[in-house]
Design a protein around this motif. Sequence first.
Motif, PDB file in Angstrom:
ATOM      1  N   CYS A 126      21.504 -12.155  -1.537  1.00  0.00           N
ATOM      2  CA  CYS A 126      21.508 -12.707  -2.899  1.00  0.00           C
ATOM      3  C   CYS A 126      22.851 -13.367  -3.205  1.00  0.00           C
ATOM      4  N   TYR A 127      22.876 -14.088  -4.313  1.00  0.00           N
ATOM      5  CA  TYR A 127      24.079 -14.785  -4.777  1.00  0.00           C
ATOM      6  C   TYR A 127      25.193 -13.790  -5.026  1.00  0.00           C
ATOM      7  N   MET A 128      26.324 -14.000  -4.346  1.00  0.00           N
ATOM      8  CA  MET A 128      27.404 -13.005  -4.401  1.00  0.00           C
ATOM      9  C   MET A 128      28.065 -12.918  -5.781  1.00  0.00           C
ATOM     10  N   GLY A 129      27.977 -13.985  -6.587  1.00  0.00           N
ATOM     11  CA  GLY A 129      28.574 -13.947  -7.915  1.00  0.00           C
ATOM     12  C   GLY A 129      27.950 -12.891  -8.805  1.00  0.00           C
ATOM     13  N   ALA A 130      26.647 -12.659  -8.619  1.00  0.00           N
ATOM     14  CA  ALA A 130      25.960 -11.652  -9.431  1.00  0.00           C
ATOM     15  C   ALA A 130      26.424 -10.249  -9.058  1.00  0.00           C
ATOM     16  N   THR A 131      26.478  -9.956  -7.763  1.00  0.00           N
ATOM     17  CA  THR A 131      26.906  -8.618  -7.345  1.00  0.00           C
ATOM     18  C   THR A 131      28.374  -8.378  -7.675  1.00  0.00           C
ATOM     19  N   GLN A 132      29.176  -9.435  -7.595  1.00  0.00           N
ATOM     20  CA  GLN A 132      30.593  -9.290  -7.939  1.00  0.00           C
ATOM     21  C   GLN A 132      30.783  -9.027  -9.430  1.00  0.00           C
ATOM     22  N   THR A 133      29.842  -9.454 -10.244  1.00  0.00           N
ATOM     23  CA  THR A 133      29.897  -9.181 -11.678  1.00  0.00           C
ATOM     24  C   THR A 133      29.413  -7.771 -11.979  1.00  0.00           C
ATOM     25  N   ALA A 134      28.384  -7.334 -11.252  1.00  0.00           N
ATOM     26  CA  ALA A 134      27.760  -6.043 -11.538  1.00  0.00           C
ATOM     27  C   ALA A 134      28.538  -4.854 -10.979  1.00  0.00           C
ATOM     28  N   LYS A 135      29.123  -5.012  -9.803  1.00  0.00           N
ATOM     29  CA  LYS A 135      29.776  -3.875  -9.146  1.00  0.00           C
ATOM     30  C   LYS A 135      30.923  -3.267  -9.955  1.00  0.00           C
ATOM     31  N   PRO A 136      31.813  -4.055 -10.566  1.00  0.00           N
ATOM     32  CA  PRO A 136      32.909  -3.450 -11.345  1.00  0.00           C
ATOM     33  C   PRO A 136      32.433  -2.610 -12.528  1.00  0.00           C
ATOM     34  N   ARG A 137      31.212  -2.838 -12.984  1.00  0.00           N
ATOM     35  CA  ARG A 137      30.647  -2.019 -14.065  1.00  0.00           C
ATOM     36  C   ARG A 137      30.104  -0.697 -13.539  1.00  0.00           C
ATOM     37  N   GLY A 138      30.152  -0.513 -12.235  1.00  0.00           N
ATOM     38  CA  GLY A 138      29.655   0.714 -11.639  1.00  0.00           C
ATOM     39  C   GLY A 138      28.168   0.724 -11.420  1.00  0.00           C
ATOM     40  N   LEU A 139      27.505  -0.419 -11.584  1.00  0.00           N
ATOM     41  CA  LEU A 139      26.058  -0.476 -11.381  1.00  0.00           C
ATOM     42  C   LEU A 139      25.717  -0.251  -9.908  1.00  0.00           C
ATOM     43  N   ASN A 140      24.673   0.477  -9.686  1.00  0.00           N
ATOM     44  CA  ASN A 140      24.157   0.707  -8.340  1.00  0.00           C
ATOM     45  C   ASN A 140      23.407  -0.548  -7.907  1.00  0.00           C
ATOM     46  N   ILE A 141      23.865  -1.213  -6.839  1.00  0.00           N
ATOM     47  CA  ILE A 141      23.220  -2.429  -6.353  1.00  0.00           C
ATOM     48  C   ILE A 141      22.105  -2.030  -5.394  1.00  0.00           C
ATOM     49  N   VAL A 142      20.862  -2.345  -5.765  1.00  0.00           N
ATOM     50  CA  VAL A 142      19.691  -1.864  -5.015  1.00  0.00           C
ATOM     51  C   VAL A 142      18.951  -3.052  -4.417  1.00  0.00           C
ATOM     52  N   PRO A 143      19.039  -3.258  -3.091  1.00  0.00           N
ATOM     53  CA  PRO A 143      18.370  -4.407  -2.471  1.00  0.00           C
ATOM     54  C   PRO A 143      16.876  -4.186  -2.305  1.00  0.00           C
ATOM     55  N   VAL A 144      16.120  -5.288  -2.430  1.00  0.00           N
ATOM     56  CA  VAL A 144      14.676  -5.300  -2.226  1.00  0.00           C
ATOM     57  C   VAL A 144      14.377  -6.303  -1.120  1.00  0.00           C
ATOM     58  N   ALA A 145      13.458  -5.949  -0.232  1.00  0.00           N
ATOM     59  CA  ALA A 145      13.128  -6.808   0.902  1.00  0.00           C
ATOM     60  C   ALA A 145      12.601  -8.167   0.440  1.00  0.00           C
ATOM     61  N   ILE A 146      12.843  -9.186   1.263  1.00  0.00           N
ATOM     62  CA  ILE A 146      12.395 -10.545   0.956  1.00  0.00           C
ATOM     63  C   ILE A 146      11.619 -11.108   2.142  1.00  0.00           C
ATOM     64  N   ASP A 147      10.838 -12.158   1.854  1.00  0.00           N
ATOM     65  CA  ASP A 147      10.217 -12.961   2.900  1.00  0.00           C
ATOM     66  C   ASP A 147      10.506 -14.421   2.583  1.00  0.00           C
ATOM     67  N   ASP A 148       9.739 -15.347   3.163  1.00  0.00           N
ATOM     68  CA  ASP A 148      10.038 -16.764   2.952  1.00  0.00           C
ATOM     69  C   ASP A 148       9.909 -17.196   1.498  1.00  0.00           C
ATOM     70  N   GLU A 149       9.084 -16.518   0.707  1.00  0.00           N
ATOM     71  CA  GLU A 149       8.962 -16.841  -0.719  1.00  0.00           C
ATOM     72  C   GLU A 149      10.140 -16.319  -1.524  1.00  0.00           C
ATOM     73  N   GLY A 150      10.540 -15.103  -1.233  1.00  0.00           N
ATOM     74  CA  GLY A 150      11.565 -14.424  -2.020  1.00  0.00           C
ATOM     75  C   GLY A 150      11.289 -12.934  -2.040  1.00  0.00           C
ATOM     76  N   MET A 151      11.555 -12.291  -3.159  1.00  0.00           N
ATOM     77  CA  MET A 151      11.386 -10.846  -3.259  1.00  0.00           C
ATOM     78  C   MET A 151       9.946 -10.432  -2.980  1.00  0.00           C
TER      79      MET A 151
ATOM     80  N   LEU B 172      36.718 -20.915  -2.628  1.00  0.00           N
ATOM     81  CA  LEU B 172      35.772 -21.876  -3.188  1.00  0.00           C
ATOM     82  C   LEU B 172      34.621 -21.185  -3.911  1.00  0.00           C
ATOM     83  N   HIS B 173      34.427 -19.914  -3.617  1.00  0.00           N
ATOM     84  CA  HIS B 173      33.389 -19.075  -4.224  1.00  0.00           C
ATOM     85  C   HIS B 173      31.990 -19.460  -3.773  1.00  0.00           C
ATOM     86  N   MET B 174      31.819 -20.646  -3.203  1.00  0.00           N
ATOM     87  CA  MET B 174      30.578 -21.054  -2.548  1.00  0.00           C
ATOM     88  C   MET B 174      29.327 -20.726  -3.354  1.00  0.00           C
ATOM     89  N   CYS B 175      29.333 -21.007  -4.649  1.00  0.00           N
ATOM     90  CA  CYS B 175      28.170 -20.670  -5.464  1.00  0.00           C
ATOM     91  C   CYS B 175      27.057 -21.682  -5.319  1.00  0.00           C
TER      92      CYS B 175
END
Length: 585
Positions: free
Chosen positions: A190-215, A582-585
């Motif tokens: 996933c987009y790293m900007g989202a996880t970088q925003t959520a992690k400092p708040r202490g949120l548990n980052i929970v990945p979900v499997a994806i295929d060619d469509e997405g989640m 560059l943050h590569m967003c």
Amino acid sequence: MDGTRELPKPLDLSHHYSRVTKNRNASSVKGFYKYFRIPGIGNLAGGLPNNKYFPFDTLEGAAALPDRFPKTPNKPVDPSTGDRASSAVAASQVVVPKTSTNTDILRKIDLKSALQYGTSQGYPPLYSFLRQFTRENVHPNVPYADGPEIILSCGNTDGFSKTIEALSNVWDAGYDSVGDREGILVEEFCYMGATQTAKPRGLNIVPVAIDDEGMKATGIGGLEDVLKHWDDSKGKRPHLMYTVTVGQNPTSGVLSVERRKEIYALCSRYDIVIIEDDPYWYLQYPSANPSSVTTGRDPASSNGMASSPSSKTPKSSGYPFLDSLVPSYLSVDTEGRVVRLDTFSKTVAPGCRLGWITAQPALCERFLRITESSTQQPSGFVQSMIAEMIMGPQNRHGRGGGKDDLGWQTDGWVRWLEGLRGNYERRMQTMCHILESGKQLVKTGRRRSMTDEWSVVDTVPMFDFVWPLGGMFMWIRLNFESHPLWKKTSPEKLSRGLWIHLTTPKYLILVCPGSLFAPTDEIREERSFRYFRICFAAADEEEIAPMSHRFVEGCKSFWAKKSLDDIDEDMAEDVEARLLSLHMC
């Protein structure tokens, strides 16, 4: 919207509000602004600087006409170049005047109002246009009573930050119990900007499997599997989901309507708020559908408008282009649990730092309270220029972005979006064709039999990918098992070695390693080495083909290596540092 029965009201989601959000009250200062608009009022109350001392007399800029770029077909038989633009060079002059005599605050565009303190919903003219465009053209089939509300943001990063601030509590391992820890569901890449925003708040980052469509909704690692078998020792079951459903960053997946319905049903069952980050919605590529080209990914099972529960035929947006796009989660949002993030970053420019949030009114009211005490509103310079370009002057003051000094209007804005899609689609086709033809290494040799000598041609698969149906990226899956060094070194070293090799002077190609998009250490260590993300959007058009060929040639030469001793780690560290900056967003 038209319907055969009354639509349900959106659910009350206040039980998901953070403690701080629940305690927020309306700004007493902002609430006072309504009195400033009383005709003839002698305003001695507000702490506003005098607009006559603003150093800008006008705000001006040459702007493209909306048909500058040629379109591509909505349902092509070939990746056609579409109709040629009639305004490839022609431009208009957008002028925001210092003062407009228009008394309608929803139409009044001038620096006197735009550069002054204003309402946190956004600059009234631009807010008015975007609200109408959102409700009538982008999401005409939202299936809850009275439809969604919007609030302007400083781009999608700002919109996401405000959303998780409103809907999650900060958690600290040193002070709080594990049982109080909240979580957010994300795609496994996933987009790293989202996880970088959520992690400092202490949120548990929970990945979900994806295929060619997405989640994925079902199956091992899919959403249902994650939620049904949630381990309470990790904290609370997540009540938030962050997802990019069109041109998923980094994998380029486009989620079908059918999959959206499956995922929404699970979110309804487990009471999850969906945060839909959709900067690439207008960049959907029908020519990547295998019915149009000989290679590519299977099309979404349903890529038309979603039927609402109250009508047999979905309401049209009024534009065939918009109707052809896979619709938002909002189209199936019967309970008001979707927060959608839109931005001008990909349709005008990232430096605008301008976007908007669409959600049920009660949620937007909470976002408004957060905005009042934080960003207050996006830049008045940017809002007024965008408003003048699209809406145009409402009287003799100012000049818009269309012909005859008028604004683009909704027709022009949609035409501009079609042209952008056309340009990016042609770039995608160019890169995909080159990489498709070069993804296998061809080896020739001779073999002897008992009686004859044979010429032998072997093909070695170096990488593979699916043709992106949307977005700006290609997600390259590397087949390191075919590399001569596969059994002699680690997969991580091979991946890093290829990444460094591509940056050397002979090839000069910088790609984004998959590790940057891994939301957890486990995913980063176990399988991120297999992936590179390639962006076909940023380079100049004439460079797409040469750069694509250099990527292929760099892979071929790397697959010929018998050792990694010549890989320069010092150079890699320098390139990596620049990549991260560059943050590569």
